[in-house]
Scaffold this motif. Structure first.
Motif, PDB file in Angstrom:
ATOM      1  N   ALA A  53     -10.619   2.474  -1.670  1.00 14.11           N
ATOM      2  CA  ALA A  53      -9.075   2.105  -1.004  1.00 14.11           C
ATOM      3  C   ALA A  53      -8.479   0.980  -1.821  1.00 14.11           C
ATOM      4  N   LEU A  54      -7.288   1.145  -1.833  1.00 15.31           N
ATOM      5  CA  LEU A  54      -6.447   0.422  -2.618  1.00 15.31           C
ATOM      6  C   LEU A  54      -5.594  -0.218  -1.445  1.00 15.31           C
ATOM      7  N   GLY A  55      -5.453  -1.615  -1.687  1.00 21.74           N
ATOM      8  CA  GLY A  55      -4.555  -2.398  -0.681  1.00 21.74           C
ATOM      9  C   GLY A  55      -3.072  -2.036  -0.898  1.00 21.74           C
ATOM     10  N   VAL A  56      -2.211  -2.100   0.158  1.00 24.87           N
ATOM     11  CA  VAL A  56      -0.814  -2.009   0.170  1.00 24.87           C
ATOM     12  C   VAL A  56      -0.369  -2.952  -1.002  1.00 24.87           C
ATOM     13  N   GLY A  57       0.628  -2.336  -1.870  1.00 24.42           N
ATOM     14  CA  GLY A  57       1.416  -3.538  -2.734  1.00 24.42           C
ATOM     15  C   GLY A  57       0.781  -3.724  -4.146  1.00 24.42           C
ATOM     16  N   VAL A  58      -0.484  -2.895  -4.298  1.00 26.47           N
ATOM     17  CA  VAL A  58      -1.322  -3.104  -5.339  1.00 26.47           C
ATOM     18  C   VAL A  58      -1.107  -1.851  -6.470  1.00 26.47           C
ATOM     19  N   VAL A  59      -0.831  -1.786  -7.473  1.00 32.24           N
ATOM     20  CA  VAL A  59      -0.568  -0.901  -8.640  1.00 32.24           C
ATOM     21  C   VAL A  59      -1.883  -0.654  -9.350  1.00 32.24           C
ATOM     22  N   SER A  60      -1.988   0.805  -9.440  1.00 32.35           N
ATOM     23  CA  SER A  60      -3.349   1.041 -10.038  1.00 32.35           C
ATOM     24  C   SER A  60      -3.024   1.857 -11.277  1.00 32.35           C
ATOM     25  N   TYR A  61      -3.944   1.937 -12.297  1.00 32.25           N
ATOM     26  CA  TYR A  61      -3.747   2.983 -13.496  1.00 32.25           C
ATOM     27  C   TYR A  61      -5.298   3.679 -13.440  1.00 32.25           C
ATOM     28  N   THR A  62      -6.119   3.409 -12.385  1.00 33.46           N
ATOM     29  CA  THR A  62      -7.334   4.080 -12.553  1.00 33.46           C
ATOM     30  C   THR A  62      -8.135   4.192 -11.062  1.00 33.46           C
ATOM     31  N   GLU A  63      -7.262   5.023 -10.281  1.00 33.91           N
ATOM     32  CA  GLU A  63      -7.913   5.609  -8.916  1.00 33.91           C
ATOM     33  C   GLU A  63      -8.849   6.836  -9.323  1.00 33.91           C
TER      34      GLU A  63
END
Length: 235
Positions: A53-63
């Motif tokens: 799970a990714l937190g709100v506001g966090v950008v990710s290039y690797t989900e």
């Protein structure tokens, strides 16, 4: 057969919740007409899952999303179909096939690499050196679901080392955070812990947080990629 795909959560959608992110991917799987498997029972649902799970506001290039198929499909064709069906803000970067009975994707995530950029130009190299030399750093955070409403975290267990660089008027943090079956640690909690422990004034609410890498671990605990070396790359 399962498809494992590396996807993004770009800046355009950084503030949507994890639940909405999951729902968006589910709708895209249906639009792409992938031969996805469904659970049995009164209310069948698509068999797909995300690695972490990714937190709100966090950008990710690797989900990473893993989709169980009811019938085989060529990996590249499936990846391109899903990429075309996804809305702006989510892209498919690479894809691979894994065995249906392979360990669950979420159970394999062992750590993540982050970059955090703050509009903060004071020198904090001494605080960073003290943090890196410390054996432990205990931090208390609110935990509404716990009886005492407080959870104590050893920051160093999850994040043993930080790199800090002053770039123009910004302070840039780089670090790797451990992911365990019982949980992990948020970047904002690290920043709050540094403020508390070293009397800093980091503007936590203005942090630009990016997840750069998500990885598994081999038997010796060394990080290895979530996808195999022969994965199909779209970008």
């Amino acid at each position: 057969m399962k498809l494992r795909m590396q996807i993004t959560k770009d800046k355009d959608i950084r503030f949507i919740s994890h639940l909405e992110y999951v729902r968006t991917i589910g709708r895209a799987i249906r639009r792409a007409k992938l031969p996805a498997a469904y659970s049995e029972g009164f209310n069948p649902h698509l068999k797909f899952s995300l690695a972490s799970a990714l937190g709100v506001g966090v950008v990710s290039y690797t989900e990473f999303v893993e989709i169980e198929l009811a019938e085989p499909m060529e990996v590249e064709a499936a990846a391109k179909a899903l990429d075309a069906a996804l809305p702006r803000g989510i892209r498919v970067l690479a894809a691979d096939a894994v065995e249906t009975h392979h360990a669950a994707l979420m159970s394999q995530a062992a750590g993540a690499k982050y970059r955090v950029t703050l509009p903060y130009s004071r020198d904090i190299s001494e605080a960073a050196a003290q943090f890196n030399a410390a054996e432990a750093l205990l931090f208390k955070k609110a935990a509404p679901k716990k009886k005492d409403k407080v959870k104590e975290i050893d920051v160093k267990f999850y994040i043993p080392h930080i790199d800090v660089e002053l770039v123009g008027e910004n302070t840039v943090f780089g670090f790797t955070c451990k992911i365990t079956p019982t949980g992990s640690m948020k970047a904002v909690d690290l920043l709050n812990a540094l403020n508390e422990q070293y009397q800093l004034e980091l503007p936590v609410e203005m942090a630009d947080i990016e997840r750069l890498e998500l990885y598994r671990a081999n038997k010796n605990g060394k990080p290895i990629p979530m996808l195999n070396g022969d994965a199909v790359k779209l970008a």
